[in-house]
Design an enzyme around this catalytic site. Structure first.
Site, mmCIF file in Angstrom:
data_model
loop_
_atom_site.group_PDB
_atom_site.id
_atom_site.type_symbol
_atom_site.label_atom_id
_atom_site.label_comp_id
_atom_site.label_asym_id
_atom_site.label_seq_id
_atom_site.Cartn_x
_atom_site.Cartn_y
_atom_site.Cartn_z
ATOM 1 N N ASP A 107 -1.363 -18.790 11.950
ATOM 2 C CA ASP A 107 -1.255 -19.065 10.512
ATOM 3 C C ASP A 107 -0.878 -17.689 9.450
ATOM 4 O O ASP A 107 -0.231 -17.741 8.746
ATOM 5 C CB ASP A 107 -2.348 -20.025 9.524
ATOM 6 C CG ASP A 107 -1.620 -21.018 8.565
ATOM 7 O OD1 ASP A 107 -0.708 -20.942 8.742
ATOM 8 O OD2 ASP A 107 -2.522 -20.763 7.527
ATOM 9 N N HIS A 376 -6.123 -14.450 5.523
ATOM 10 C CA HIS A 376 -4.029 -14.696 5.448
ATOM 11 C C HIS A 376 -4.180 -15.705 4.272
ATOM 12 O O HIS A 376 -2.933 -15.091 3.942
ATOM 13 C CB HIS A 376 -3.493 -14.980 6.610
ATOM 14 C CG HIS A 376 -4.040 -16.664 6.913
ATOM 15 N ND1 HIS A 376 -5.118 -16.622 7.749
ATOM 16 C CD2 HIS A 376 -3.805 -17.780 6.672
ATOM 17 C CE1 HIS A 376 -5.932 -18.051 8.131
ATOM 18 N NE2 HIS A 376 -4.382 -18.846 7.277
#
Length: 974
Positions: A107, A376
């Site tokens: 991701d 993230h």
């Protein structure tokens, strides 16, 4: 966190564990440890815990990555990536005796070349990524090139290469379109609901259950997708991810439907031409490894930036929430300092009064906070304001704890109890107002680097007439000047010279008419209209130190040029602030948001007038420039503060002299503006920019022309370093937080993006409150270095670390028995540096992790099975040491050489070393027992294992360019 735990995360682990135990064929992978640890500590029953142990033993539950989070790859520092991996791995190994061996980096928004090296050093056998440029992925997919052996580091090359799998166009989620239903397919538990799960258990968008009537249709849809994907890979093994974000919160309904479907396909495998099975990532990679395929080698080129379609360049997040990026890095730096400070205290003061268990908790609070913000959707700035506030609160709480700990250690080291109260207060703030007449003030300065440093620390004081003394009563060079921030305070600059990992105490006394610290002389220049100033004949004045002469043009109040005095090289250089105007209405075209940068046009200059004040001093000269919308505007919109230092005889001023320190003030911006600093030079760079990858290595960034969105797709992440150069000269920018950076013209460094304020009406952004209406003022700091390539190569790595790890400043006030104090201070005044490394190495970690596990794997597994590790106390005898070589092979004739070190000698200031064990990067493997898979390539035609190539004989190790070496060190008991 708690809201997510309540809405779905706790249910994922509870229901998955329960369902796995009901079917021997079922499997599951778990990735981030933060949620798992919260579940393990607060939700899991004893039965759940026994089941997890059993499932791990059977290989049906597999931890992949195993870090605290899945960290971002673009804007994080390698030290923080290592920290968060170590945090997660320490928990997993201590609790279960397991060590993750595969990654699942699906991701993060683009893939860095540092990551394959990081995971190879950790002991992983294979790496998995997904988000790379849409056009590049399509090409790789068509040519069956989504799998390769990646040599992320040019210097470590084949020794730390790793097999890498890129997910195909369907990425990491199950494809949800099915031809026989309007609802998404394969997601039988539907979509998680916030903040409370629905009482009736009915979630939105639950897929049609598998029934006798539709099972053939489901099977056909799944097989068709599997066969399509099989054409994109070189082996007949297809990885088919089942799940997505926030899935499996009702694992019962998922597994019962999955079982039916998988059984049906296998019962009709002759007809379908495929067989299917539950698998972990490890099962998949083992299957691919078992095929006798020779894989292509990829060099150290990364996959940044990342675009998902022509007008969607994910380059905005390099700068989003700049204030959060700054706090995250400050917290990381303080943690690094606190760890080494505490380690020295435990080693040197075994009977000290600071409670070690409490101290470890204080450090752990900041380890957790710095680890989690590397997510993230954390340091990237791509979270909602509420989640951002959680990150900031956790960071501030952890920083408060570590400052408190460092203050307690200072108290104890100076025998506060025995000697009356030495410190009436050690402030926990970043600065304190000193200078009251009746009390002696102390500034305690700790150098967290393992080299000697000479630098200035700045303290805010209330009146200008003071003197500064060291512990032996000697006068210390200092300068006082009016503060740019406030009319009521002064800035005191103290020249500090401190050995590695040591602290010094400086006494600040009122001068009472005697010779006081030098007082800076302020000269105000008239505000200039820069639109007309360029037409006039230049009127230049200079600011000079031993290394640079910087010229300013009095017609514009802007910088004109910098001359490096030793070589007499001059670079014409001017700096200005600009803004991109961006669209926020999806009906009118592409939008900028937390993730994306979509400029309408080129950036436009924002100020037509510049005010200038120069504070001249014998140690520090500060140039204060204020940028106004026009000549008559009352308030400035941007400011730039540039400092140059003159180092007196007898001090090592090499790094200090060779930099211009700049701090910018930007904000609050108007909505849908993105603020940049443009530094233009006369260097013939051919629009070639160099930026660092996670503070670890440098990437070459040639300007690329695209059919669409060329400006945004030429922005790159700058975590610590960016530079441009021509044949003879280089201009380096160093930063203390991440930014987006670009070279949009020949000789233009860089447009560095400093700040963003955005609002848009994209439904996704509105639903998740991701509109980035950031009204803050940001104050990023940059250091500029100009010179030959050889000079700047030598300077920029240690300078980048010196910027990232500035000294920790604490304050104390003293009243009481002065006589006793001075003798006390003299005893510990000259702090011999306990640990000093050569200038081409960095002491990356010196800490006491407190893990309870035995470093003998067999012994540890035995105690895990017997449940003994739960009762053990934290281990304060094991010291974690990491040393990093700062240079690449061939970068510098001297500094790029391998370094031979004797660890016993290196650490003798901490005590007598009796045992050193070399470990994998996160400490969980003894390197002599670590056998990573070697994948077949044209260069290595047979498979096999990578073995550790050298051992530390007689405590002596050789550290080669760009290596990071990790050790457990044990000392003789005192």
């Amino acid at each position: 966190l708690q809201e997510s735990m309540h809405a779905y995360a706790a249910n994922v682990y509870t229901s998955v564990v329960e369902e796995l135990t009901k079917g021997k064929q079922r499997k599951f992978i778990a990735v981030e440890q933060e949620f798992f640890r919260l579940w393990w500590d607060a939700v899991a029953t004893d039965v759940h815990k026994q089941q997890v142990h059993q499932l791990l033993r059977e290989g049906r539950l597999e931890f992949v990555i195993g870090g605290q989070v899945m960290h971002d790859e673009a804007v994080t520092l390698i030290d923080d990536q290592i920290l968060q991996l170590t945090e997660g791995h320490g928990f997993l190994y201590e609790t279960f005796g397991v060590r993750p061996q595969f990654s699942w980096h699906v991701d993060p928004f683009g893939a860095s070349a540092t990551t394959p090296t990081l995971f190879a050093l950790t002991g992983f056998n294979a790496h998995l990524i997904s988000r790379i440029d849409y056009d590049l992925k399509a090409e790789m997919q068509k040519n069956k090139k989504l799998q390769f052996v990646w040599r992320g580091s040019p210097s470590l090359s084949a020794s730390q290469e790793i097999f890498t799998h890129v997910m195909d166009q369907y990425s990491y989620c199950t494809p949800s379109q099915i031809p026989f239903s309007n609802r998404s397919g394969f997601y039988w538990n539907g979509i998680a609901v916030f903040p409370n799960p629905p009482r009736d258990g009915v979630y939105p968008n639950m897929s049609l259950p598998v029934t006798a009537a539709n099972i053939e249709l489901y099977a056909q849809a799944m097989v068709a997708n599997i066969k399509q994907r099989a054409t994109w890979f070189r082996t007949s093994d297809v990885l088919w991810p089942w799940g997505c974000d926030k899935q499996f919160f009702n694992a019962s309904v998922q597994y019962s439907n999955m079982d039916l479907l998988l059984n049906y396909i296998n019962e009709h495998s002759d007809e379908f031409g495929v067989t299917v099975q539950y698998a972990t990532v490890g099962d998949y990679f083992q299957a691919v490894y078992n095929r006798n395929v020779a894989w292509e080698i990829r060099d150290s080129q990364d996959f940044l930036p990342y675009s998902t379609e022509p007008f969607q360049a994910w380059t905005g997040f390099y700068t989003s929430r700049s204030a959060l990026k700054g706090i995250a890095r400050r917290a990381s730096s303080l943690l690094h300092a606190g760890e080494s400070f505490f380690t020295q205290y435990v080693r040197k003061q075994p009977a000290g009064s600071v409670c070690k268990c409490q101290a470890l908790k204080q450090l752990q609070s900041l380890r957790w906070a710095v680890s989690e913000v590397q997510h993230h959707d954390g340091i990237t700035g791509t979270e909602s304001p509420k989640v951002k506030d959680m990150y900031v609160d956790n960071l501030m709480y952890g920083m408060f704890n570590v400052k408190k700990l460092m203050a307690s250690i200072i108290f104890d080291m100076n025998n506060a109890e025995k000697n009356g109260e030495v410190y009436s207060h050690v402030y926990n703030k970043d600065s304190a107002k000193l200078g009251t007449v009746d009390v002696d003030q102390y500034v305690i300065v700790y150098n967290p680097l393992a080299w000697n440093i000479t630098t200035f620390v700045v303290v805010s004081i209330s009146h200008p007439y003071i003197r500064v003394y060291d512990e032996l009563g000697r006068s210390v060079p200092a300068q006082v000047q009016s503060s740019a921030e406030s009319h009521f305070t002064y800035d005191l600059y103290i020249l500090v010279s401190i050995s590695g990992l040591s602290y010094r105490k400086y006494n600040i006394k009122p001068s009472l008419g005697k010779q006081s610290a030098f007082i800076g002389r302020s000269v105000q220049y008239k505000r200039k209209d820069i639109t007309s100033g360029y037409q006039k004949r230049q009127r230049l004045f200079s600011v000079v130190n031993n290394c640079y002469e910087v010229m300013f043009d009095q017609n514009t109040n802007l910088m004109h040029s910098i001359t490096e005095r030793e070589t007499n090289q001059t670079v014409q250089l001017t700096q200005e602030f600009l803004e991109y105007h961006v669209n926020g209405d999806v009906k009118k075209g592409p939008i900028s948001d937390n993730y994306l940068f979509a400029p309408n046009d080129s950036a436009v200059p924002v100020s037509k007038a510049v005010g200038l004040e120069v504070v001249f001093g014998n140690l520090v000269t500060e140039i204060r420039q204020y940028f106004y919308r026009n000549v008559t505007a009352q308030e400035y919109i941007y400011a730039m503060y540039t400092k140059m230092y003159t180092v007196p005889e007898g001090y090592d001023g090499k790094l200090l002299c060779h930099r211009l320190e700049q701090e910018y003030s930007a904000g609050p911006l108007e909505p849908n503006r993105e603020a940049v600093l443009r530094t233009s030079t006369n260097l013939n760079t051919g629009q070639l920019l160099y930026t660092d990858s996670n503070g670890y290595q440098i990437q070459k960034r040639p300007f690329k022309a695209y059919v669409n969105n060329t400006v945004a797709r030429n922005y790159y992440p700058m975590v610590q370093t960016a530079y441009i150069e021509d044949n003879s000269t280089r201009l380096v920018l160093l930063a203390e937080r991440a930014h987006g950076v670009s070279s949009q013209g020949n000789g233009q460094v860089e447009v560095v993006m400093l700040h963003r304020r955005l609002w848009n009406n994209l439904e996704w952004d509105l639903n998740y409150n991701l509109t980035l209406n950031d009204t803050s003022v940001v104050r990023p700091v940059f250091w500029l270095i100009v010179g030959t390539k050889s000079l700047t190569s030598m300077l920029y790595r240690p300078s980048g670390l010196a910027l990232g790890h500035r000294p920790v400043v604490m304050f104390g006030a003293l009243a009481g028995d002065k006589q006793k104090l001075s003798s006390q201070l003299q005893q510990d005044s000259v702090h011999r540096s306990p640990v000093t490394v050569p200038s081409n190495l960095h002491l990356q970690t010196l800490s006491i992790p407190g893990w309870k596990y035995s470093s003998n794997h067999t012994q540890h597994i035995r105690s895990v099975h017997m449940g003994k590790q739960k009762q053990a106390d934290a281990d304060f005898s094991r010291v974690l040491l990491r040393i990093m070589h700062l240079y690449e092979v061939g970068e510098d004739p001297v500094l790029s050489q391998p370094v031979v070190m004797n660890l016993k000698s290196l650490l003798r200031g901490l005590g007598s070393v009796v045992l050193v064990e070399e470990r994998s990067l996160t400490g969980t493997w003894d390197v002599s027992a670590l056998q990573r898979w070697r994948w077949k390539t044209a260069q290595h035609p047979s498979k096999g294992f990578y073995y550790n190539r050298e051992s530390s004989e007689n405590y002596t190790v050789t550290i080669h360019p760009r290596e990071i070496r990790t050790f457990f060190v044990y000392f003789q008991d005192q």
